[in-house]
Design a protein around this motif. Structure first.
Motif, PDB file in Angstrom:
ATOM      1  N   ALA A  61      -0.311  -4.295   1.865  1.00 59.87           N
ATOM      2  CA  ALA A  61      -1.752  -4.090   1.721  1.00 59.87           C
ATOM      3  C   ALA A  61      -2.481  -4.872   2.808  1.00 59.87           C
ATOM      4  N   LEU A  87       1.926   5.420  -3.237  1.00 55.05           N
ATOM      5  CA  LEU A  87       0.724   5.050  -2.489  1.00 55.05           C
ATOM      6  C   LEU A  87      -0.142   4.183  -3.385  1.00 55.05           C
ATOM      7  N   ASP A  88      -0.249   2.924  -3.041  1.00 55.06           N
ATOM      8  CA  ASP A  88      -0.979   1.951  -3.853  1.00 55.06           C
ATOM      9  C   ASP A  88      -0.504   1.980  -5.302  1.00 55.06           C
ATOM     10  N   ARG A 102      -6.508  10.562  -1.711  1.00 57.54           N
ATOM     11  CA  ARG A 102      -6.168   9.231  -2.241  1.00 57.54           C
ATOM     12  C   ARG A 102      -6.198   8.158  -1.175  1.00 57.54           C
ATOM     13  N   ARG A 130      -7.469   4.348   3.324  1.00 55.41           N
ATOM     14  CA  ARG A 130      -6.897   3.059   2.942  1.00 55.41           C
ATOM     15  C   ARG A 130      -5.572   2.841   3.654  1.00 55.41           C
ATOM     16  N   LEU A 131      -4.932   3.950   4.066  1.00 51.45           N
ATOM     17  CA  LEU A 131      -3.683   3.892   4.821  1.00 51.45           C
ATOM     18  C   LEU A 131      -3.802   4.818   6.015  1.00 51.45           C
ATOM     19  N   SER A 185      -4.553  -0.422   5.614  1.00 46.00           N
ATOM     20  CA  SER A 185      -3.174  -0.682   5.993  1.00 46.00           C
ATOM     21  C   SER A 185      -2.765   0.352   7.033  1.00 46.00           C
ATOM     22  N   MET A 188       0.823  -1.212   0.000  1.00 42.39           N
ATOM     23  CA  MET A 188       0.000   0.000   0.000  1.00 42.39           C
ATOM     24  C   MET A 188       0.858   1.263   0.000  1.00 42.39           C
TER      25      MET A 188
END
Length: 230
Positions: free
Chosen positions: A26, A60-61, A76, A151-152, A184, A1
């Motif tokens: 991830a 990032l990803d 993001r 997401r992070l 993550s 991630m």
């Protein structure tokens, strides 16, 4: 991630981190450990975009975000909880949560989900955040970050100055969140036991360089403590 590849950053003419590579899996947790002055917070500020990097790349990803501003990284899917149990002290707990949820179509649902993760906050909704204990403010800070649907999630010293029972609760919450997928965590921590229990991968920083890395878990404790010369 998240991939920080050969990153160098610092302040003014002073370089603080030198060619650091850190990767966050991830749906997993990576922990960065080290003593005060090792460069941990500088590393996080570079990841968030609060500090420009002098060399290296940040992905990032899979997307190169090295040149993006902090708000663009947030869009993001990045969320940052800085050190110090920060909150809007004159606002109530409920207002602290609502100010993040405003503008989201599912804002109330996100608040309810955050309160389910940290149920102690339900009894404190009308209390001003400045009157909460350090542990309660830390839970509020993490809850606020989660309302952004990251997401992070980046956490800087989340257990600093907090009683052991709250540390255990935060650890359980992190493991539950990553265990269900979609999140993550990059964790900076001096509490070795907490960090290794939560993380699948660890890095030890000293003088701005990675001096040890490996898989997490309690069996790694001896190696980490040796690297940190505890």
């Amino acid at each position: 991630m998240l991939q920080m590849l050969d990153v160098e950053a610092g302040y003014g003419r002073t370089s603080v981190i030198h060619g650091v590579t850190v990767e966050v899996p991830a749906d997993g947790v990576a922990a960065v450990m080290g003593h005060n002055g090792a460069g941990k917070t500088t590393l996080l500020r570079a990841a968030v975009g609060l500090l420009p990097v002098r060399a290296g790349r940040i992905l990032l990803d899979g997307e190169d975000v090295t040149g993006l501003a902090p708000h663009q990284r947030v869009r993001r899917g990045l969320a940052y909880v800085p050190q110090g149990q920060q909150s809007f002290g004159q606002m109530t707990t409920a207002e602290n949560l609502q100010v993040v949820a405003d503008g989201k179509r599912n804002g109330q649902t996100l608040i309810d989900e955050a309160l389910d993760l940290f149920p102690v906050l339900r009894d404190l909704l009308t209390r001003r955040a400045g009157l909460l204990s350090g542990g309660q403010r830390q839970q509020l800070a993490i809850a606020r970050a989660l309302i952004t649907e990251p997401r992070l999630l980046i956490l800087d010293e989340p257990t600093e100055g907090i009683q052991p029972s709250v540390v255990s609760e935060i650890e359980r919450t992190i493991m539950a969140l990553t265990g269900r997928g979609g999140l993550s965590v990059l964790l900076v921590e001096q509490h070795v036991g907490f960090a290794l229990n939560a993380a699948g991968r660890y890095y030890v920083l000293a003088s701005g360089r990675v001096t040890a890395e490996g898989s997490g878990g309690t069996t790694a404790s001896t190696d980490v403590r040796a690297a940190m010369a505890i």
